[in-house]
Design a protein around this motif. Structure first.
Motif, PDB file in Angstrom:
ATOM      1  N   SER A  23       0.827  -1.194   0.000  1.00 51.51           N
ATOM      2  CA  SER A  23       0.000   0.000   0.000  1.00 51.51           C
ATOM      3  C   SER A  23       0.869   1.254   0.000  1.00 51.51           C
ATOM      4  CB  SER A  23      -0.902   0.025   1.234  1.00 51.51           C
ATOM      5  OG  SER A  23      -1.661  -1.151   1.355  1.00 51.51           O
ATOM      6  N   PRO A  24       0.416   2.326  -0.631  1.00 53.07           N
ATOM      7  CA  PRO A  24       1.161   3.584  -0.561  1.00 53.07           C
ATOM      8  C   PRO A  24       1.097   4.174   0.835  1.00 53.07           C
ATOM      9  CG  PRO A  24      -0.949   3.925  -1.656  1.00 53.07           C
ATOM     10  CD  PRO A  24      -0.806   2.438  -1.463  1.00 53.07           C
ATOM     11  N   SER A  25       2.082   4.971   1.185  1.00 55.26           N
ATOM     12  CA  SER A  25       2.084   5.653   2.479  1.00 55.26           C
ATOM     13  C   SER A  25       1.095   6.810   2.452  1.00 55.26           C
ATOM     14  CB  SER A  25       3.477   6.177   2.806  1.00 55.26           C
ATOM     15  OG  SER A  25       3.833   7.210   1.907  1.00 55.26           O
ATOM     16  N   PHE A  26       0.765   7.331   3.643  1.00 53.73           N
ATOM     17  CA  PHE A  26      -0.141   8.471   3.701  1.00 53.73           C
ATOM     18  C   PHE A  26       0.468   9.688   3.008  1.00 53.73           C
ATOM     19  CE2 PHE A  26      -3.876   7.784   6.500  1.00 53.73           C
ATOM     20  CZ  PHE A  26      -3.725   6.428   6.681  1.00 53.73           C
ATOM     21  N   GLU A  27       1.794   9.839   3.111  1.00 56.67           N
ATOM     22  CA  GLU A  27       2.452  10.955   2.434  1.00 56.67           C
ATOM     23  C   GLU A  27       2.326  10.820   0.922  1.00 56.67           C
ATOM     24  OE1 GLU A  27       3.626  13.582   3.811  1.00 56.67           O
ATOM     25  OE2 GLU A  27       4.405  14.493   1.974  1.00 56.67           O
ATOM     26  N   LEU A  33      -2.887  12.940  -4.546  1.00 59.48           N
ATOM     27  CA  LEU A  33      -4.197  13.573  -4.651  1.00 59.48           C
ATOM     28  C   LEU A  33      -4.120  15.091  -4.487  1.00 59.48           C
ATOM     29  CD1 LEU A  33      -4.981  10.553  -4.232  1.00 59.48           C
ATOM     30  CD2 LEU A  33      -7.008  11.387  -3.035  1.00 59.48           C
ATOM     31  N   ASP A  34      -2.874  15.618  -4.316  1.00 59.00           N
ATOM     32  CA  ASP A  34      -2.665  17.056  -4.173  1.00 59.00           C
ATOM     33  C   ASP A  34      -3.468  17.617  -2.994  1.00 59.00           C
ATOM     34  OD1 ASP A  34      -1.484  19.462  -4.842  1.00 59.00           O
ATOM     35  OD2 ASP A  34      -3.089  20.042  -6.220  1.00 59.00           O
ATOM     36  N   SER A  39      -4.502  14.640   7.124  1.00 61.74           N
ATOM     37  CA  SER A  39      -5.837  14.477   7.709  1.00 61.74           C
ATOM     38  C   SER A  39      -6.891  14.292   6.626  1.00 61.74           C
ATOM     39  CB  SER A  39      -6.190  15.679   8.587  1.00 61.74           C
ATOM     40  OG  SER A  39      -6.225  16.871   7.815  1.00 61.74           O
ATOM     41  N   GLY A  40      -6.646  14.929   5.462  1.00 62.48           N
ATOM     42  CA  GLY A  40      -7.570  14.725   4.348  1.00 62.48           C
ATOM     43  C   GLY A  40      -7.533  13.297   3.847  1.00 62.48           C
ATOM     44  N   VAL A  41      -6.341  12.682   3.841  1.00 58.52           N
ATOM     45  CA  VAL A  41      -6.214  11.277   3.455  1.00 58.52           C
ATOM     46  C   VAL A  41      -6.952  10.395   4.450  1.00 58.52           C
ATOM     47  CG1 VAL A  41      -4.612   9.379   3.045  1.00 58.52           C
ATOM     48  CG2 VAL A  41      -4.008  11.685   2.323  1.00 58.52           C
ATOM     49  N   ARG A  62       1.041   0.518   6.891  1.00 61.18           N
ATOM     50  CA  ARG A  62       0.811   0.695   5.450  1.00 61.18           C
ATOM     51  C   ARG A  62       0.089  -0.507   4.839  1.00 61.18           C
ATOM     52  NH1 ARG A  62       6.089   2.662   2.370  1.00 61.18           N
ATOM     53  NH2 ARG A  62       4.624   2.283   0.676  1.00 61.18           N
ATOM     54  N   ALA A  63      -0.954  -1.001   5.518  1.00 60.99           N
ATOM     55  CA  ALA A  63      -1.620  -2.208   5.042  1.00 60.99           C
ATOM     56  C   ALA A  63      -3.079  -1.906   4.742  1.00 60.99           C
ATOM     57  CB  ALA A  63      -1.502  -3.328   6.069  1.00 60.99           C
ATOM     58  N   LEU A  64      -3.395  -1.748   3.473  1.00 68.58           N
ATOM     59  CA  LEU A  64      -4.761  -1.546   3.020  1.00 68.58           C
ATOM     60  C   LEU A  64      -5.113  -2.631   2.022  1.00 68.58           C
ATOM     61  CD1 LEU A  64      -4.718   2.310   2.385  1.00 68.58           C
ATOM     62  CD2 LEU A  64      -5.738   1.140   4.341  1.00 68.58           C
ATOM     63  N   GLU A  65      -6.351  -3.089   2.069  1.00 68.49           N
ATOM     64  CA  GLU A  65      -6.827  -4.078   1.110  1.00 68.49           C
ATOM     65  C   GLU A  65      -8.036  -3.507   0.389  1.00 68.49           C
ATOM     66  OE1 GLU A  65      -8.374  -7.620   2.802  1.00 68.49           O
ATOM     67  OE2 GLU A  65      -8.331  -8.745   0.924  1.00 68.49           O
TER      68      GLU A  65
END
Length: 232
Positions: A23-27, A33-34, A39-41, A62-65
């Protein structure tokens, strides 16, 4: 109905999972997404999670499915979650890249070639055991399974005791996770990279150093197609 930003985020997460299995990081999501802040993420992820499009895998960074996709971007892609038997919960850590050719409830017995190191190289591939795997989890091609030993790939979400599903091939691109046979006798699971005329086998754990070999010393025997995890 998803917002434009929610569409963009789930598409970005899915693309990164298909490319690297991580998964991509929050950064990275913020920049893609600009958005002005993380917090928006968080808000976008929470909204997608509430609507059943994604879920966060517990106890892993960093684990999203991706559980499902909006209809306009889901054609030809399938996220599969199935169990090989009633005692084994199987998690698909990397989604299938194409619609399965066989019904999702079919099970294939893959050759299980023992344990492979996600640390330093260990014994070469061998063994006569099999592992039941949902057919829908596999794409085209010939596959086999390996039990992961070690922790050098944990930052890619590959843990000790996981079962790596490997598509048999002798070619791979830089950045792909491969089964590399070193000097004809030791197998390891690492990121593949070529640099300065040498083959680099890179771990996904900052505690480990890359393994560097001459091209003639390394033979690619497959690349990672997915992972199964048993919960006891």
């Amino acid at each position: 109905m998803l917002t434009r930003k929610q569409h963009e985020l789930i598409r970005f997460i899915q693309t990164r999972l298909e490319e690297s299995g991580v998964s991509p990081s929050f950064e990275e999501m913020k920049e893609a997404l600009d958005l002005k802040s993380k917090s928006g993420v968080h808000r976008l992820i929470s909204a997608l999670e509430e609507r059943g499009f994604i879920r966060r895998l517990p106890n892993r960074a960093r684990a999203l499915e991706v559980l499902k996709q909006p209809e306009d971007i889901s054609a030809g892609k399938t996220a599969v979650r199935a169990a090989a038997n009633s005692n084994t919960a199987l998690t698909a850590l990397k989604p299938a890249l194409a619609a399965p050719r066989e019904p999702a409830n079919d099970v294939i017995e893959l050759p299980l070639h023992g344990r492979i190191a996600a640390g330093v190289p260990i014994e070469a591939l061998e063994g006569q055991a099999t592992l039941p795997v949902p057919a829908a989890l596999l794409g085209p091609g010939e596959h086999y399974a390996l039990e992961v030993s070690g922790d050098s790939m944990i930052e890619a979400g590959i843990l000790d005791g996981d079962f790596a599903l490997i598509r048999r091939t002798n070619t791979a691109r830089d950045g792909e996770i491969v089964v590399a046979l070193v000097r004809g006798e030791e197998a390891t699971l690492k990121y593949l990279r070529h640099e300065k005329g040498m083959v680099w086998l890179d771990p996904a754990n900052s505690a480990y150093e890359p393994q560097i070999y001459r091209d003639s010393e390394v033979e690619v025997q497959g690349k990672l197609a997915g992972l199964l995890r048993r919960y006891h």
